[in-house]
Every structure is written in C-alpha cells, then in structure tokens.
Design an enzyme around this catalytic site. Structure first.
Site, PDB file in Angstrom:
ATOM      1  N   GLU A 157      47.420  43.885  54.282  1.00  0.00           N
ATOM      2  CA  GLU A 157      46.409  44.900  53.974  1.00  0.00           C
ATOM      3  C   GLU A 157      45.676  45.389  55.213  1.00  0.00           C
ATOM      4  O   GLU A 157      44.688  46.119  55.112  1.00  0.00           O
ATOM      5  CB  GLU A 157      45.371  44.348  52.970  1.00  0.00           C
ATOM      6  CG  GLU A 157      45.937  43.692  51.732  1.00  0.00           C
ATOM      7  CD  GLU A 157      46.593  44.675  50.750  1.00  0.00           C
ATOM      8  OE1 GLU A 157      46.933  45.803  51.152  1.00  0.00           O
ATOM      9  OE2 GLU A 157      46.777  44.283  49.587  1.00  0.00           O
ATOM     10  N   HIS A 192      38.347  41.302  51.688  1.00  0.00           N
ATOM     11  CA  HIS A 192      39.028  41.591  50.419  1.00  0.00           C
ATOM     12  C   HIS A 192      39.240  40.272  49.700  1.00  0.00           C
ATOM     13  O   HIS A 192      39.743  39.303  50.292  1.00  0.00           O
ATOM     14  CB  HIS A 192      40.374  42.279  50.679  1.00  0.00           C
ATOM     15  CG  HIS A 192      41.304  42.221  49.502  1.00  0.00           C
ATOM     16  ND1 HIS A 192      40.963  42.729  48.259  1.00  0.00           N
ATOM     17  CD2 HIS A 192      42.556  41.694  49.357  1.00  0.00           C
ATOM     18  CE1 HIS A 192      41.966  42.524  47.423  1.00  0.00           C
ATOM     19  NE2 HIS A 192      42.936  41.889  48.058  1.00  0.00           N
ATOM     20  N   HIS A 197      40.082  38.129  45.715  1.00  0.00           N
ATOM     21  CA  HIS A 197      40.533  38.152  44.317  1.00  0.00           C
ATOM     22  C   HIS A 197      39.536  37.307  43.524  1.00  0.00           C
ATOM     23  O   HIS A 197      39.941  36.522  42.673  1.00  0.00           O
ATOM     24  CB  HIS A 197      41.932  37.557  44.170  1.00  0.00           C
ATOM     25  CG  HIS A 197      43.018  38.321  44.853  1.00  0.00           C
ATOM     26  ND1 HIS A 197      44.333  37.937  44.794  1.00  0.00           N
ATOM     27  CD2 HIS A 197      42.990  39.460  45.595  1.00  0.00           C
ATOM     28  CE1 HIS A 197      45.081  38.805  45.474  1.00  0.00           C
ATOM     29  NE2 HIS A 197      44.284  39.728  45.984  1.00  0.00           N
ATOM     30  N   TYR A 227      19.269  44.080  43.556  1.00  0.00           N
ATOM     31  CA  TYR A 227      20.061  43.756  44.746  1.00  0.00           C
ATOM     32  C   TYR A 227      21.407  44.453  44.759  1.00  0.00           C
ATOM     33  O   TYR A 227      21.950  44.727  45.808  1.00  0.00           O
ATOM     34  CB  TYR A 227      20.168  42.245  44.991  1.00  0.00           C
ATOM     35  CG  TYR A 227      20.804  41.433  43.900  1.00  0.00           C
ATOM     36  CD1 TYR A 227      20.025  40.744  42.987  1.00  0.00           C
ATOM     37  CD2 TYR A 227      22.182  41.324  43.791  1.00  0.00           C
ATOM     38  CE1 TYR A 227      20.612  39.987  41.981  1.00  0.00           C
ATOM     39  CE2 TYR A 227      22.768  40.563  42.795  1.00  0.00           C
ATOM     40  CZ  TYR A 227      21.981  39.902  41.897  1.00  0.00           C
ATOM     41  OH  TYR A 227      22.557  39.163  40.902  1.00  0.00           O
ATOM     42  N   HIS A 281      43.292  44.393  40.718  1.00  0.00           N
ATOM     43  CA  HIS A 281      43.563  43.674  41.961  1.00  0.00           C
ATOM     44  C   HIS A 281      42.319  42.922  42.442  1.00  0.00           C
ATOM     45  O   HIS A 281      42.307  41.696  42.422  1.00  0.00           O
ATOM     46  CB  HIS A 281      44.084  44.671  43.010  1.00  0.00           C
ATOM     47  CG  HIS A 281      44.529  44.063  44.291  1.00  0.00           C
ATOM     48  ND1 HIS A 281      45.241  44.758  45.242  1.00  0.00           N
ATOM     49  CD2 HIS A 281      44.342  42.829  44.821  1.00  0.00           C
ATOM     50  CE1 HIS A 281      45.493  43.986  46.284  1.00  0.00           C
ATOM     51  NE2 HIS A 281      44.950  42.806  46.031  1.00  0.00           N
TER      52      HIS A 281
HETATM   53  O1  LIG Z   1      47.003  40.820  46.763  1.00  0.00           O
HETATM   54  C1  LIG Z   1      47.667  40.735  47.797  1.00  0.00           C
HETATM   55  O2  LIG Z   1      48.856  40.421  47.853  1.00  0.00           O
HETATM   56  C2  LIG Z   1      46.922  40.984  49.116  1.00  0.00           C
HETATM   57  O3  LIG Z   1      46.001  42.020  48.918  1.00  0.00           O
HETATM   58  C3  LIG Z   1      46.161  39.726  49.450  1.00  0.00           C
HETATM   59  O4  LIG Z   1      45.114  39.500  48.900  1.00  0.00           O
HETATM   60  C4  LIG Z   1      46.747  38.743  50.384  1.00  0.00           C
HETATM   61  O5  LIG Z   1      47.678  39.326  51.259  1.00  0.00           O
HETATM   62  P1  LIG Z   1      47.781  38.817  52.769  1.00  0.00           P
HETATM   63  O6  LIG Z   1      46.462  39.108  53.429  1.00  0.00           O
HETATM   64  O7  LIG Z   1      48.910  39.590  53.364  1.00  0.00           O
HETATM   65  O8  LIG Z   1      48.023  37.337  52.709  1.00  0.00           O
HETATM   66 ZN    ZN Z   2      44.765  41.210  47.341  1.00  0.00          ZN
END
Ligand SMILES: O=C(O)[C@@H](O)C(=O)COP(=O)(O)O
Ligand code: ZN
Length: 210
Positions: A74, A93, A95, A120, A160
């Site tokens: 990413e 980023h 999850h 906030y 995602h």
């Molecule tokens: O969801 C995905 O596959 C990517 O967005 C992620 O979170 C992890 O990918 P890498 O940073 O390439 O490990």
């Molecule tokens: Zn991801």
C-alpha cells in the site's frame, strides 16, 4: 529526531498498537516522513508486533526502494497522501475491529462515515470519507486518496479498514486510536437513540484542533 530514533519509535509504537489489539497478524501498514525527504515504511507482510528497526523499508516519493525490505503493497497510497497534503508527515492503515466492521456496512454516508456525536471525533478527524471497495494494493486506492488528501485526516476503505494521517507518527496513531474507539461506540450504541451533536455544536468545535 534522527533516522535511528525514528526507526526505534516506529518499532515501539507499532508494537504498542499490536499489544493493545489495534493491529493483528500481518495486517496494516504505516509510514513516516524522514528528515531527508524519504519515507520509512513497514515492509510488506510484516507484523506490527515484530518490526525490526534495521529492516524497515525506505522509499522515495516515487516509491523506489532505497533500502530495507520490500515496502508495503500500500506504499503508493501512503505516498499519494504525502504528495497531496504538506501537513501529512505520517500515515497509518489498520484493520482494527470496529472501523473495519463499520467499513462493511451498507448505506454508509460516503462523504462522512461517522455522523458526529462526540467532540473529539470532530476535533481530531472532522469528517471521514468512504473510498469505494478496491482490492488491497490496487493502484486506484492511491488515486482516490490523493484526490481527497488535502481535505481530510482519515479515510475509510470500504470492506477493508481505515487510513489515518497525522502531523507526526504520534499524532497519526492517536487519531487512529480515538477513531477506533468512536467506531466501537457506534456498535455499543446501536440499539439506542443517539443524541448527535447539532450543526452549531459541530461548528463550534470545527475550528479547534485536538
Ligand atoms: O489488506 C491488505 O492486504 C493490506 O492493505 C495490508 O493491510 C497489509 O499489506 P502489507 O502492508 O503489504 O503487508
Ligand atoms: Zn489492509
């Protein structure tokens, strides 16, 4: 901070996020701008719980690998955010559970996935647009984020997870953690009638930074 100190900070803060459940397995990625204009990023497939300072990827603004392991898949969307927002010096980023759950709901407001009900959220994030679903690593994610980068601090990738920026790494991580807690409240409150902040209350907060 010099590059060595920034590397240590990345390892320490990522591990802390992992230990507190904001990141699990190998999911998520982060990056931070270095004093020389390059970017330090997590390697693809790495776990926030087990980063190694010397193995972190260094890339230039075009995504060329300067040193370290192959960067996150990413990294292009991280770079699109830096390129289009001079105030952005770090990107996270995740999850994380509640924001990812939110990203899977139908009928989200694509201009702002969270209607404000706590100060906030307004002070730290303001508004969080939703980016329509694209496969992880898809180059169009970078285009979509780049278009919106100057106007928002956080984005929700549909089905995602979130992408959060900051003026530095601590700021991006604080934004991410507070945003995740806000999403958690949405699910905790789901069978209750929420008293949302009024337009005037939001306006009063909008000028204040966190
Ligand atoms: O969801 C995905 O596959 C990517 O967005 C992620 O979170 C992890 O990918 P890498 O940073 O390439 O490990
Ligand atoms: Zn991801």
């Amino acid at each position: 901070m010099n590059e060595g100190q920034i590397r240590q900070k990345v390892v320490e803060l990522a591990r802390s996020m992992f230990e507190r459940g904001y990141a699990t397995g190998g999911s998520g990625n982060l990056s931070v701008k270095l004093p020389n204009g390059h970017f330090l990023a997590t390697p693809t497939g790495s776990s926030f719980g087990r980063l190694v300072a010397e193995e972190l990827s260094v890339v230039d603004i075009d995504g060329n690998l300067i040193s370290g392991k192959k960067a996150s898949k990413e990294v292009a969307f991280h770079l699109a955010l830096y390129r289009n927002n001079p105030k952005c010096n770090a990107v996270v980023h995740l999850h994380s559970t509640y924001l990812t759950a939110l990203s899977c709901l139908n009928n989200l407001d694509h201009d702002n996935a969270i209607k404000p009900f706590t100060p906030y959220y307004v002070m730290r994030i303001g508004q969080m647009p939703v980016i329509p679903y694209l496969k992880p690593g898809h180059p169009q994610i970078a285009q979509e984020l780049g278009k919106r980068a100057a106007d928002y601090r956080a984005f929700l990738l549909a089905n995602h997870g979130p992408v959060i920026t900051g003026v530095d790494l601590e700021d991006a991580i604080d934004n991410a953690e507070e945003l995740e807690e806000t999403a958690k409240l949405i699910f905790l409150l789901k069978n209750n009638s929420i008293k949302y902040l009024t337009k005037d209350e939001v306006a009063e907060l909008s000028g204040s930074s966190k």
